[in-house]
Design an enzyme around this catalytic site. Structure first.
Site, PDB file in Angstrom:
ATOM      1  N   CYS A 172       5.406  -5.600   6.681  1.00 14.42           N
ATOM      2  CA  CYS A 172       5.037  -6.529   5.608  1.00 14.42           C
ATOM      3  C   CYS A 172       5.729  -7.887   5.698  1.00 14.42           C
ATOM      4  CB  CYS A 172       5.323  -5.899   4.254  1.00 14.42           C
ATOM      5  SG  CYS A 172       4.409  -4.358   3.970  1.00 14.42           S
ATOM      6  N   HIS A 228       6.003 -11.395  -0.607  1.00 17.00           N
ATOM      7  CA  HIS A 228       5.107 -10.328  -0.177  1.00 17.00           C
ATOM      8  C   HIS A 228       4.545  -9.653  -1.416  1.00 17.00           C
ATOM      9  CE1 HIS A 228       3.490  -6.681   1.343  1.00 17.00           C
ATOM     10  NE2 HIS A 228       4.512  -5.936   0.992  1.00 17.00           N
ATOM     11  N   ASN A 234      -1.909  -4.714  -1.774  1.00 20.95           N
ATOM     12  CA  ASN A 234      -0.848  -4.967  -0.794  1.00 20.95           C
ATOM     13  C   ASN A 234      -1.466  -4.957   0.598  1.00 20.95           C
ATOM     14  OD1 ASN A 234       1.261  -4.674   1.082  1.00 20.95           O
ATOM     15  ND2 ASN A 234       2.522  -3.447  -0.292  1.00 20.95           N
TER      16      ASN A 234
END
Length: 331
Positions: free
Chosen positions: A132, A257, A287
Protein backbone atom coordinates in the site's frame (compact mmCIF):
# COMPACT_ATOMS: atom_id res chain seq x y z
CA UNK A 1 17.30 10.15 -26.32
CA UNK A 2 18.27 13.36 -28.07
CA UNK A 3 15.04 13.31 -30.06
CA UNK A 4 12.96 13.70 -26.91
CA UNK A 5 11.59 17.01 -25.82
CA UNK A 6 13.61 19.09 -23.38
CA UNK A 7 12.04 19.32 -19.95
CA UNK A 8 12.19 22.49 -17.90
CA UNK A 9 15.04 22.58 -15.39
CA UNK A 10 17.28 20.00 -17.05
CA UNK A 11 20.99 20.68 -17.55
CA UNK A 12 23.71 18.59 -19.16
CA UNK A 13 26.47 17.39 -16.88
CA UNK A 14 30.07 16.75 -18.00
CA UNK A 15 29.24 13.07 -18.30
CA UNK A 16 26.59 13.88 -20.87
CA UNK A 17 23.74 12.89 -18.59
CA UNK A 18 20.83 15.24 -18.01
CA UNK A 19 20.74 16.33 -14.35
CA UNK A 20 18.27 18.47 -12.48
CA UNK A 21 18.00 20.46 -9.28
CA UNK A 22 14.69 18.78 -8.62
CA UNK A 23 11.70 17.05 -10.15
CA UNK A 24 8.00 17.67 -10.44
CA UNK A 25 4.78 15.85 -11.21
CA UNK A 26 3.84 17.11 -14.67
CA UNK A 27 0.66 15.12 -15.21
CA UNK A 28 -1.82 12.88 -13.38
CA UNK A 29 -4.06 10.12 -14.65
CA UNK A 30 -6.50 7.62 -13.17
CA UNK A 31 -8.60 4.60 -14.04
CA UNK A 32 -11.54 3.42 -12.00
CA UNK A 33 -13.20 0.11 -12.98
CA UNK A 34 -16.70 0.30 -14.36
CA UNK A 35 -18.36 -2.07 -11.87
CA UNK A 36 -19.52 -0.41 -8.64
CA UNK A 37 -20.27 -2.68 -5.66
CA UNK A 38 -22.42 -1.21 -2.91
CA UNK A 39 -22.43 -2.12 0.76
CA UNK A 40 -25.58 -4.23 0.58
CA UNK A 41 -23.96 -6.67 -1.85
CA UNK A 42 -20.62 -6.69 -0.05
CA UNK A 43 -22.29 -7.11 3.35
CA UNK A 44 -24.35 -10.08 2.24
CA UNK A 45 -21.23 -11.88 1.01
CA UNK A 46 -19.23 -11.09 4.16
CA UNK A 47 -22.03 -11.97 6.57
CA UNK A 48 -22.28 -8.51 8.10
CA UNK A 49 -24.60 -5.52 7.75
CA UNK A 50 -24.16 -2.61 5.38
CA UNK A 51 -24.23 -0.33 8.40
CA UNK A 52 -21.39 -2.33 10.01
CA UNK A 53 -19.21 -1.76 6.96
CA UNK A 54 -20.05 1.94 6.84
CA UNK A 55 -19.33 2.54 10.53
CA UNK A 56 -16.29 0.29 10.88
CA UNK A 57 -14.56 1.01 7.57
CA UNK A 58 -16.15 4.21 6.28
CA UNK A 59 -16.79 2.65 2.87
CA UNK A 60 -20.05 3.12 0.97
CA UNK A 61 -19.04 1.56 -2.34
CA UNK A 62 -15.99 0.16 -4.09
CA UNK A 63 -14.91 -0.63 -7.66
CA UNK A 64 -14.38 -4.21 -8.83
CA UNK A 65 -12.43 -5.00 -12.00
CA UNK A 66 -13.92 -7.21 -14.67
CA UNK A 67 -11.97 -9.97 -16.40
CA UNK A 68 -10.68 -7.50 -19.01
CA UNK A 69 -9.62 -4.88 -16.45
CA UNK A 70 -6.25 -6.29 -15.42
CA UNK A 71 -3.41 -4.72 -13.45
CA UNK A 72 -1.74 -4.01 -16.80
CA UNK A 73 -4.74 -2.66 -18.73
CA UNK A 74 -5.77 -0.37 -15.85
CA UNK A 75 -2.19 0.87 -15.56
CA UNK A 76 -2.07 1.58 -19.28
CA UNK A 77 -5.26 3.65 -19.12
CA UNK A 78 -4.01 5.65 -16.12
CA UNK A 79 -0.57 6.13 -17.67
CA UNK A 80 -1.97 7.39 -20.96
CA UNK A 81 -4.14 9.92 -19.14
CA UNK A 82 -1.16 11.17 -17.11
CA UNK A 83 0.80 11.77 -20.32
CA UNK A 84 -2.14 13.46 -22.03
CA UNK A 85 -2.66 15.64 -18.97
CA UNK A 86 0.66 17.41 -19.60
CA UNK A 87 0.88 17.05 -23.37
CA UNK A 88 3.56 14.36 -23.29
CA UNK A 89 3.77 11.28 -25.51
CA UNK A 90 5.07 7.74 -25.14
CA UNK A 91 8.36 8.85 -26.70
CA UNK A 92 8.90 11.19 -23.75
CA UNK A 93 9.00 8.33 -21.22
CA UNK A 94 12.40 7.05 -20.10
CA UNK A 95 11.19 4.72 -17.32
CA UNK A 96 7.88 3.03 -16.51
CA UNK A 97 7.70 2.18 -12.82
CA UNK A 98 4.72 0.05 -11.80
CA UNK A 99 3.89 -0.06 -8.08
CA UNK A 100 1.75 -3.13 -7.45
CA UNK A 101 1.40 -6.14 -5.16
CA UNK A 102 -1.37 -7.87 -7.10
CA UNK A 103 0.12 -9.13 -10.36
CA UNK A 104 -1.27 -12.61 -11.05
CA UNK A 105 2.22 -14.09 -11.52
CA UNK A 106 5.81 -13.01 -10.79
CA UNK A 107 6.87 -13.05 -14.46
CA UNK A 108 6.77 -11.20 -16.75
CA UNK A 109 6.89 -7.97 -14.82
CA UNK A 110 3.90 -5.74 -15.35
CA UNK A 111 5.81 -2.56 -16.18
CA UNK A 112 7.33 -3.98 -19.35
CA UNK A 113 3.88 -4.94 -20.61
CA UNK A 114 2.53 -1.51 -19.67
CA UNK A 115 5.38 0.24 -21.48
CA UNK A 116 4.78 -1.79 -24.63
CA UNK A 117 1.02 -1.15 -24.58
CA UNK A 118 1.53 2.60 -24.16
CA UNK A 119 4.14 2.63 -26.93
CA UNK A 120 7.23 3.40 -24.84
CA UNK A 121 9.52 1.40 -27.10
CA UNK A 122 12.81 2.61 -25.61
CA UNK A 123 11.95 2.89 -21.92
CA UNK A 124 13.07 0.80 -18.97
CA UNK A 125 10.27 -0.91 -17.08
CA UNK A 126 10.24 -2.48 -13.64
CA UNK A 127 7.80 -3.32 -10.86
CA UNK A 128 8.05 -2.17 -7.26
CA UNK A 129 6.25 -4.03 -4.48
CA UNK A 130 5.86 -2.10 -1.25
CA UNK A 131 2.16 -2.96 -1.05
CA UNK A 132 0.00 0.00 0.00
CA UNK A 133 2.99 2.35 0.25
CA UNK A 134 4.17 1.39 -3.22
CA UNK A 135 3.25 4.59 -5.03
CA UNK A 136 5.03 6.80 -2.49
CA UNK A 137 8.09 4.55 -2.71
CA UNK A 138 7.88 4.75 -6.50
CA UNK A 139 7.61 8.52 -6.44
CA UNK A 140 10.74 8.75 -4.28
CA UNK A 141 12.63 6.48 -6.69
CA UNK A 142 11.43 8.52 -9.68
CA UNK A 143 12.57 11.77 -8.03
CA UNK A 144 16.02 10.28 -7.38
CA UNK A 145 16.34 8.92 -10.94
CA UNK A 146 15.47 12.28 -12.48
CA UNK A 147 17.66 14.37 -10.18
CA UNK A 148 20.62 12.04 -10.71
CA UNK A 149 20.22 12.16 -14.47
CA UNK A 150 19.70 8.41 -14.72
CA UNK A 151 16.33 9.12 -16.34
CA UNK A 152 14.91 12.27 -17.83
CA UNK A 153 11.34 11.25 -17.04
CA UNK A 154 9.53 8.51 -15.12
CA UNK A 155 5.95 7.37 -15.43
CA UNK A 156 4.98 6.13 -11.94
CA UNK A 157 1.82 4.03 -11.84
CA UNK A 158 0.02 2.39 -8.94
CA UNK A 159 -2.29 -0.34 -10.21
CA UNK A 160 -4.04 -3.06 -8.22
CA UNK A 161 -6.61 -5.86 -8.51
CA UNK A 162 -6.87 -6.48 -4.79
CA UNK A 163 -10.15 -8.35 -5.18
CA UNK A 164 -8.14 -11.25 -6.66
CA UNK A 165 -6.33 -11.70 -3.35
CA UNK A 166 -9.05 -11.30 -0.72
CA UNK A 167 -11.81 -13.69 0.24
CA UNK A 168 -15.17 -11.91 -0.24
CA UNK A 169 -16.55 -13.74 2.79
CA UNK A 170 -13.75 -12.47 5.06
CA UNK A 171 -15.29 -9.48 6.80
CA UNK A 172 -11.85 -8.06 7.67
CA UNK A 173 -10.73 -7.77 4.03
CA UNK A 174 -13.58 -8.55 1.62
CA UNK A 175 -15.62 -5.34 2.10
CA UNK A 176 -12.67 -2.94 2.14
CA UNK A 177 -10.30 -3.89 -0.69
CA UNK A 178 -10.96 -2.83 -4.26
CA UNK A 179 -9.40 -2.27 -7.69
CA UNK A 180 -8.09 0.68 -9.69
CA UNK A 181 -5.04 2.53 -11.02
CA UNK A 182 -3.54 6.00 -11.08
CA UNK A 183 -0.34 7.51 -12.46
CA UNK A 184 2.01 10.48 -12.21
CA UNK A 185 4.49 11.65 -14.86
CA UNK A 186 7.67 12.90 -13.19
CA UNK A 187 10.05 15.25 -15.05
CA UNK A 188 12.93 17.59 -14.13
CA UNK A 189 12.33 20.90 -12.39
CA UNK A 190 14.58 23.89 -11.82
CA UNK A 191 13.51 23.78 -8.16
CA UNK A 192 12.42 20.77 -6.07
CA UNK A 193 8.67 20.18 -5.97
CA UNK A 194 8.89 16.54 -4.85
CA UNK A 195 10.59 16.85 -1.49
CA UNK A 196 12.77 14.27 0.31
CA UNK A 197 10.99 11.13 1.39
CA UNK A 198 10.69 9.90 4.97
CA UNK A 199 10.42 6.14 4.74
CA UNK A 200 11.15 2.86 6.46
CA UNK A 201 9.77 -0.52 7.43
CA UNK A 202 9.00 -2.62 10.49
CA UNK A 203 9.63 -6.11 9.21
CA UNK A 204 9.38 -7.57 12.69
CA UNK A 205 5.61 -7.10 12.35
CA UNK A 206 5.31 -8.15 8.72
CA UNK A 207 3.00 -11.04 9.62
CA UNK A 208 0.24 -8.57 10.46
CA UNK A 209 -0.66 -8.35 6.75
CA UNK A 210 0.19 -11.32 4.57
CA UNK A 211 -0.92 -13.66 1.79
CA UNK A 212 0.11 -17.22 2.71
CA UNK A 213 1.16 -19.26 -0.30
CA UNK A 214 -1.00 -22.19 0.69
CA UNK A 215 -4.23 -20.15 0.65
CA UNK A 216 -3.52 -17.31 -1.78
CA UNK A 217 -5.80 -15.08 0.28
CA UNK A 218 -4.93 -12.02 2.33
CA UNK A 219 -4.91 -12.20 6.10
CA UNK A 220 -4.86 -8.98 8.13
CA UNK A 221 -4.73 -8.38 11.87
CA UNK A 222 -6.81 -5.22 11.64
CA UNK A 223 -6.73 -3.98 15.27
CA UNK A 224 -2.94 -4.39 15.50
CA UNK A 225 -2.44 -2.62 12.17
CA UNK A 226 -4.66 0.21 13.39
CA UNK A 227 -2.62 0.62 16.58
CA UNK A 228 0.69 0.58 14.67
CA UNK A 229 -0.52 3.09 12.13
CA UNK A 230 -2.00 5.56 14.59
CA UNK A 231 0.90 5.36 17.05
CA UNK A 232 3.93 5.31 14.72
CA UNK A 233 3.18 7.34 11.61
CA UNK A 234 2.52 10.81 13.04
CA UNK A 235 6.28 11.15 13.60
CA UNK A 236 6.97 10.08 10.01
CA UNK A 237 4.57 12.73 8.72
CA UNK A 238 6.32 15.37 10.80
CA UNK A 239 9.73 14.35 9.41
CA UNK A 240 8.41 14.59 5.85
CA UNK A 241 7.23 18.15 6.53
CA UNK A 242 10.57 19.08 8.08
CA UNK A 243 12.46 17.71 5.08
CA UNK A 244 10.33 19.94 2.86
CA UNK A 245 11.09 22.92 5.09
CA UNK A 246 7.42 23.29 5.99
CA UNK A 247 5.25 23.28 9.07
CA UNK A 248 2.07 21.15 8.91
CA UNK A 249 0.11 24.42 9.03
CA UNK A 250 1.67 25.32 5.66
CA UNK A 251 0.06 22.32 3.94
CA UNK A 252 -2.99 22.67 1.75
CA UNK A 253 -3.93 18.98 1.72
CA UNK A 254 -3.19 15.59 3.25
CA UNK A 255 -3.44 12.48 1.07
CA UNK A 256 -2.92 9.35 3.16
CA UNK A 257 -3.26 5.78 1.97
CA UNK A 258 -6.98 5.07 1.92
CA UNK A 259 -6.83 2.18 4.38
CA UNK A 260 -10.14 2.96 6.08
CA UNK A 261 -11.88 6.08 7.28
CA UNK A 262 -11.10 5.52 10.96
CA UNK A 263 -7.36 5.44 10.29
CA UNK A 264 -7.58 8.48 8.00
CA UNK A 265 -9.46 10.44 10.67
CA UNK A 266 -6.93 9.49 13.36
CA UNK A 267 -3.97 10.51 11.21
CA UNK A 268 -5.69 13.74 10.24
CA UNK A 269 -6.24 14.65 13.89
CA UNK A 270 -2.55 14.08 14.63
CA UNK A 271 -1.71 16.89 12.18
CA UNK A 272 -3.31 19.42 14.56
CA UNK A 273 -4.15 21.95 11.85
CA UNK A 274 -7.70 23.07 11.16
CA UNK A 275 -7.69 24.10 7.48
CA UNK A 276 -6.23 20.92 6.02
CA UNK A 277 -8.08 19.32 3.10
CA UNK A 278 -7.97 15.57 3.72
CA UNK A 279 -8.58 12.97 1.01
CA UNK A 280 -11.35 10.50 1.81
CA UNK A 281 -11.50 8.63 -1.50
CA UNK A 282 -11.98 5.40 0.47
CA UNK A 283 -15.67 6.26 0.90
CA UNK A 284 -16.40 5.72 -2.80
CA UNK A 285 -13.36 3.71 -3.89
CA UNK A 286 -12.43 1.38 -1.03
CA UNK A 287 -8.82 0.44 -0.31
CA UNK A 288 -6.92 0.11 -3.58
CA UNK A 289 -3.48 -0.48 -2.04
CA UNK A 290 -0.70 1.12 -4.14
CA UNK A 291 -3.27 2.91 -6.30
CA UNK A 292 -5.02 4.64 -3.40
CA UNK A 293 -2.74 7.66 -2.87
CA UNK A 294 -2.56 8.73 -6.55
CA UNK A 295 -6.27 8.01 -7.05
CA UNK A 296 -7.11 10.22 -4.08
CA UNK A 297 -4.77 13.01 -5.26
CA UNK A 298 -6.29 12.82 -8.74
CA UNK A 299 -9.79 13.12 -7.24
CA UNK A 300 -8.84 16.16 -5.14
CA UNK A 301 -7.44 17.96 -8.16
CA UNK A 302 -10.38 17.03 -10.38
CA UNK A 303 -12.82 18.49 -7.83
CA UNK A 304 -10.75 21.65 -7.47
CA UNK A 305 -9.93 21.03 -3.80
CA UNK A 306 -6.25 21.61 -4.61
CA UNK A 307 -4.62 23.92 -7.14
CA UNK A 308 -1.27 23.93 -8.96
CA UNK A 309 1.54 24.71 -6.54
CA UNK A 310 -0.36 23.72 -3.40
CA UNK A 311 1.81 21.77 -0.91
CA UNK A 312 0.34 18.31 -0.30
CA UNK A 313 1.55 15.64 2.13
CA UNK A 314 1.37 12.12 0.72
CA UNK A 315 1.55 9.13 3.08
CA UNK A 316 1.63 5.47 2.12
CA UNK A 317 1.70 2.58 4.59
CA UNK A 318 0.83 -1.09 4.67
CA UNK A 319 2.18 -4.62 4.40
CA UNK A 320 5.80 -4.98 5.27
CA UNK A 321 5.13 -3.06 7.46
CA UNK A 322 6.38 -0.39 5.07
CA UNK A 323 5.75 3.33 5.01
CA UNK A 324 6.75 6.38 2.99
CA UNK A 325 5.76 10.04 3.19
CA UNK A 326 6.72 13.07 1.14
CA UNK A 327 5.48 16.58 0.47
CA UNK A 328 4.81 17.44 -3.19
CA UNK A 329 3.57 20.55 -4.91
CA UNK A 330 0.36 19.80 -6.73
CA UNK A 331 0.64 19.88 -10.56
Amino acid sequence: MDEKREFQGATVAASGRSTSAGSRIDGLGAYRPVTVVGNEESATTAGVSADWISKRMGVEERRRATVTETVVTMAVAAGKEALADCGATADDVDVVLLATCSMPSPMPNGAASVAAAIGCTASAGFDLNAACSGFCHGLAVADALVRAGTARSVLVIGSERMTDWVAPEDRNTGPIFADGAAAAFVVPSSVPTIFPVAWGSDGAQSDLIKIPGETGRMEMAGPKVFRWTTSELAAVMQVACERAGLDPADLRAFVPHQANLRIIDALRQSMDTSDLVTATDVIKAGNTSAASVPLALHALRRRGDVSPGDPVLLLGFGAGLSYAAQVVLCP
